[in-house]
Structures are given as C-alpha cells and as structure tokens.
Design a protein around this motif. Structure first.
Motif, PDB file in Angstrom:
ATOM      1  N   UNK A 262       0.830  -1.205   0.000  1.00 31.08           N
ATOM      2  CA  UNK A 262       0.000   0.000   0.000  1.00 31.08           C
ATOM      3  C   UNK A 262       0.870   1.263   0.000  1.00 31.08           C
ATOM      4  N   UNK A 263       1.928   1.240   0.794  1.00 37.45           N
ATOM      5  CA  UNK A 263       2.837   2.395   0.868  1.00 37.45           C
ATOM      6  C   UNK A 263       3.501   2.645  -0.486  1.00 37.45           C
ATOM      7  N   UNK A 264       3.951   1.577  -1.125  1.00 40.47           N
ATOM      8  CA  UNK A 264       4.627   1.694  -2.412  1.00 40.47           C
ATOM      9  C   UNK A 264       3.690   2.245  -3.485  1.00 40.47           C
ATOM     10  N   UNK A 265       2.463   1.744  -3.492  1.00 40.38           N
ATOM     11  CA  UNK A 265       1.500   2.209  -4.494  1.00 40.38           C
ATOM     12  C   UNK A 265       1.138   3.681  -4.267  1.00 40.38           C
ATOM     13  N   UNK A 266       0.995   4.045  -2.981  1.00 42.69           N
ATOM     14  CA  UNK A 266       0.623   5.425  -2.665  1.00 42.69           C
ATOM     15  C   UNK A 266       1.755   6.401  -2.982  1.00 42.69           C
ATOM     16  N   UNK A 267       2.995   6.001  -2.652  1.00 37.82           N
ATOM     17  CA  UNK A 267       4.141   6.902  -2.821  1.00 37.82           C
ATOM     18  C   UNK A 267       4.664   6.933  -4.250  1.00 37.82           C
ATOM     19  N   UNK A 268       4.726   5.760  -4.890  1.00 32.14           N
ATOM     20  CA  UNK A 268       5.355   5.683  -6.216  1.00 32.14           C
ATOM     21  C   UNK A 268       4.358   5.405  -7.348  1.00 32.14           C
ATOM     22  N   UNK A 269       3.098   5.147  -7.008  1.00 37.22           N
ATOM     23  CA  UNK A 269       2.082   4.762  -7.989  1.00 37.22           C
ATOM     24  C   UNK A 269       2.537   3.558  -8.809  1.00 37.22           C
ATOM     25  N   UNK A 270       3.080   2.567  -8.094  1.00 34.79           N
ATOM     26  CA  UNK A 270       3.526   1.319  -8.722  1.00 34.79           C
ATOM     27  C   UNK A 270       3.061   0.158  -7.855  1.00 34.79           C
ATOM     28  N   UNK A 271       2.421  -0.818  -8.482  1.00 37.19           N
ATOM     29  CA  UNK A 271       1.921  -1.986  -7.750  1.00 37.19           C
ATOM     30  C   UNK A 271       2.989  -3.076  -7.704  1.00 37.19           C
ATOM     31  N   UNK A 272       3.173  -3.648  -6.526  1.00 38.35           N
ATOM     32  CA  UNK A 272       4.158  -4.728  -6.380  1.00 38.35           C
ATOM     33  C   UNK A 272       3.496  -5.976  -5.790  1.00 38.35           C
ATOM     34  N   UNK A 273       2.163  -6.073  -5.938  1.00 40.57           N
ATOM     35  CA  UNK A 273       1.453  -7.215  -5.356  1.00 40.57           C
ATOM     36  C   UNK A 273       1.420  -8.439  -6.260  1.00 40.57           C
ATOM     37  N   UNK A 274       2.042  -8.362  -7.427  1.00 42.71           N
ATOM     38  CA  UNK A 274       2.182  -9.530  -8.289  1.00 42.71           C
ATOM     39  C   UNK A 274       3.325 -10.406  -7.791  1.00 42.71           C
TER      40      UNK A 274
END
Length: 441
Positions: A262-274
């Motif tokens: 969630x932090x990564x998506x909010x800060x960098x607008x990149x999803x890493x949940x794959x």
C-alpha cells in the motif's frame, strides 16, 4: 540433477505467505537466538535442553506433516488404488470437473480423476483422514520429543549431581553402582500427554494451505509448552517465545507485506502485489512494450463468461495469452510435473485445484500495472526496473523485520527477564537437584 534457482524464484518464495520456506528461515533465526540466549542466561545444560527443544521441534514441525502425508499416500491411497494428487475440491463443481477430464493432459490423469469420481465418498474420507492423521501424528511426535528432552535433561542433571557428590567424603557411598533408573525413578515425572481428540469439523481451509495446516500443530505445541511448563521460569520463557512466534511467524508477515504494498503504491504509484516471477519476467516487459498485454487482457475478459468458460480457456494448451502465462508462473494454475524438480511451463495438471478468484485477480493486477505504466511518463526500462527494485526491497524488509524480531529481539527480552529477574539460575536443574537432596536425606 538439481536445477538452478533464479533470483525471481527466490524472491517469489520468500514473499509467498503460503510457503513453508519463509517460515523455516524465520524459525531457524528464532531457534538460534533462543538457544544462544539460553547458553548465556543459564549454562551448558540449559543450552542443550533449548537446542533439542528448538531444532528438534523445527524438524518435526516442518517435516512431520509432509512426511506423514507421503507415507499415507504410499500406503492407504495406494492400497485403495486412488490418486492422492487429485484435489478433492475439483469434485465440487460438476461442470469444471467435466472440463478437468476433457483437458486432462494424459490418459493416466484422466483415468485418475474418473476413478476418484467413481469412489467419491471413499476418496473424500481418505483425504480428510490424511489431513487429520498427518496433523495428529506430527503433534504426537512432538510430544515424544518433549518426553525425551525432559528425561535427557533430568539424567544429565543427575549425572552431574552424583559426580559432584563423589568429591565430597560424606557422600562417598554414592560411589557404589546404583542405577538411578530404579532407585530414583520417581524423582521427576514427565507431565501426562493431553490425548484429547482433535476435532476437524470446519477445518477445510486448513486442509489445503500448508501454512494453516502447520498452525494446528503449533496450537498443540504452544498449548503443551504453556500448560506443562516445568516451573514459572520455564513458563515465562515459553510465554515470550510462543507469543513472539505466533505474532511474527503467522501474523506480522502478511500485515507487513500488505502495508509495504500500500505504501509503495501510494508513494510511487507502482503496484508490487504480483508474484516476483511475474514482475521479473521478460515476457511481461515485452508484453508491455509491444501492446500485447492490453490485447490479451481484453481476450481474457471476453473469455470470462462463466466459471467453466474461464477454466477451459486457461487450461486449454492451445491458449496463447499473457495473463494465463503469468498465472502459470505464479502457480495459480497447477502445472504438470515432468520430473522430480521440474514442472512444465505450458501444460496444466487438471488434477489440481484452480482458485478462479486468484485467476481473475491476476488479470486485475496486470491491468492496474499497465495503467500505471501508461500514466507514469517513464520509459519502459525505467518503470520495470523501479517496480522490480521495489518488489525486492519489500520482500527483504519483510523477512528482515520478522527475522530480527524472532532471532534478536525475542531472545534479548527472554535474556533480560532472566538476568534482571529474581532468579537467573536454571530453575529446572535446581528443582531436580533439590529433589535428589531430599530423597538422599
């Protein structure tokens, strides 16, 4: 020949909350830290007692259930002429079951599914029995280790005690050969093992997730350790150990990974949940580059008219779709095993269960990542490189936090409680020696 393991596979396994390997790594750290703390807090004997407890339990904990399941597969299932690789969950939906037979990659697999259908009641009962027996036998094996450990420590205390008394003239009679097993058999008795039967009602979620299956064994181990602690000092040590174990072994890992995503998506607008194998895949990069991913996402959605339609589309070996390929990489689609260490890259083993919500979920995650790339303003190399680094960092931070808590913080707390408490000596040893003194007197 054992195949080489890629970096993407390592990150994938370490970031998988349903894998036993991350649990094993965390437990090794925990066991090493607690054993070292016991040597520091007490003496060599306490360190040995802790070593047997921690690493013996670890071997049983990680290897017990798979070993007993393997034994049951090779005996009971083989005798019943049923294939244990058929997942009982595929029997639930008749349409999907029919499709599993239709797209079975070999005649042997087709026959094994049909055989399970013909003996459905027996197959379901044996599957439930395998789950129950492997779990209970693993717990009982742990109880056997506990009895051995208690007796071993008791015998070592007695041996050291008699050696010390031999040096004192007023206890010279101890020099005679008197077997302690007969003369002092009642000095220390191990607590009775709780043999209450475990109820398996409502435990279907635990049957097919190896981590959740282990939780049942751990619940038994934790209960045994806390209720049969040998003294208050033993109880306090186990309270710290078991509390930190449950928190960082089962709870914190998922919470930390979710928070980092969630932090990564909010800060960098990149999803890493794959899955890391998807993010590290050159196929994904190519599909983003040439527009294939966008087209294949549309094709996947168009094929998703119903559960059975998307099932057939995904298991069909003729399907050439990036979403399906990524689902195969993520183990959402169970792949046919071609050798001991290798699975097919293309052929789905229809004996396995496919969670269709996970299958549809990977399409949603890929679509989100595609949108983020298109709106990022970055070139593809920069975007993909950033996503990969963020994913790796997330996995490392998660594992590092849990290992640090289990291998350093928990043992340090246990050591501090002992060193600054009212009694820093090894209480088990003192209790046995006190009983020996009383018996001699």
């Amino acid at each position: 020949m054992i195949p080489k393991i890629s970096a993407s596979e390592i990150y994938s396994v370490l970031g998988n909350n349903s894998s036993l390997i991350p649990l094993g790594i965390k437990d090794v750290a925990n066991s090493c830290g607690l054993t070292a703390a016991s040597y520091i807090a007490g003496d060599k004997l306490e360190g040995k007692d802790r070593f047997i407890d921690e690493f013996g339990t670890q071997a049983i904990w990680l290897g017990g259930i798979p070993a007993y399941k393997y034994a049951i597969d090779k005996t009971i299932f083989k005798h019943a002429k049923l294939d244990p690789k058929v997942d009982v969950r595929i029997l639930k939906d008749k349409q999907i079951l029919k499709a599993a037979i239709e797209f079975a990659p070999t005649d042997k697999i087709k026959s094994s599914i049909q055989n399970a259908i013909q003996h459905q009641k027996l197959f379901k009962n044996l599957t439930l029995a395998k789950f129950g027996l492997s779990t209970v036998m693993t717990a009982l094996t742990y109880f056997g280790l506990t009895k051995f450990r208690h007796k071993y420590t008791e015998n070592q205390v007695k041996k050291d005690y008699y050696e010390k008394k031999k040096q004192e003239s007023k206890f010279s009679f101890i020099g005679q050969s008197v077997p302690f097993s007969s003369s002092f058999a009642n000095v220390h008795k191990d607590p009775n093992i709780n043999k209450d039967k475990v109820s398996f009602t409502g435990l279907k979620d635990f049957m097919f997730d190896p981590v959740k299956n282990l939780m049942l064994v751990d619940a038994t181990i934790t209960s045994e350790r806390l209720t049969h602690a040998r003294n208050p000092q033993d109880l306090m040590g186990y309270a710290i150990k078991e509390g930190s174990f449950w928190l960082f072994m089962y709870g914190a890992g998922k919470m930390i990974s979710d928070a980092l995503e969630k932090h990564t998506e909010k800060k960098y607008n990149k999803s890493i949940d794959l899955d890391a194998r998807v993010i590290e895949s050159e196929e994904l990069k190519t599909a983003l580059s040439d527009g294939t991913l966008k087209k294949h996402l549309k094709d996947f959605k168009a094929a998703d008219l119903s559960d059975v339609d998307i099932y057939k589309y995904s298991v069909n070996p003729k399907t050439e779709n990036v979403v399906v390929k990524m689902a195969k990489k993520s183990d959402i689609l169970p792949m046919l095993k071609t050798s001991l260490f290798k699975k097919s890259d293309t052929i789905v083993d229809t004996r396995g269960y496919i969670d269709l919500s996970d299958l549809r979920g990977i399409a949603q995650k890929l679509e989100k990542l595609l949108g983020q790339y298109e709106n990022s303003g970055e070139d593809l190399d920069t975007f993909i490189s950033s996503v990969r680094k963020l994913k790796r960092s997330s996995v490392i931070k998660n594992m590092g936090a849990c290992i640090g808590a289990l291998g350093i913080i928990a043992p340090a707390i246990m050591l501090a409680v002992r060193k600054f408490g009212d009694n820093s000596d090894y209480q088990v040893k003192k209790d046995i020696e006190a009983k020996l003194e009383k018996n001699i007197a």
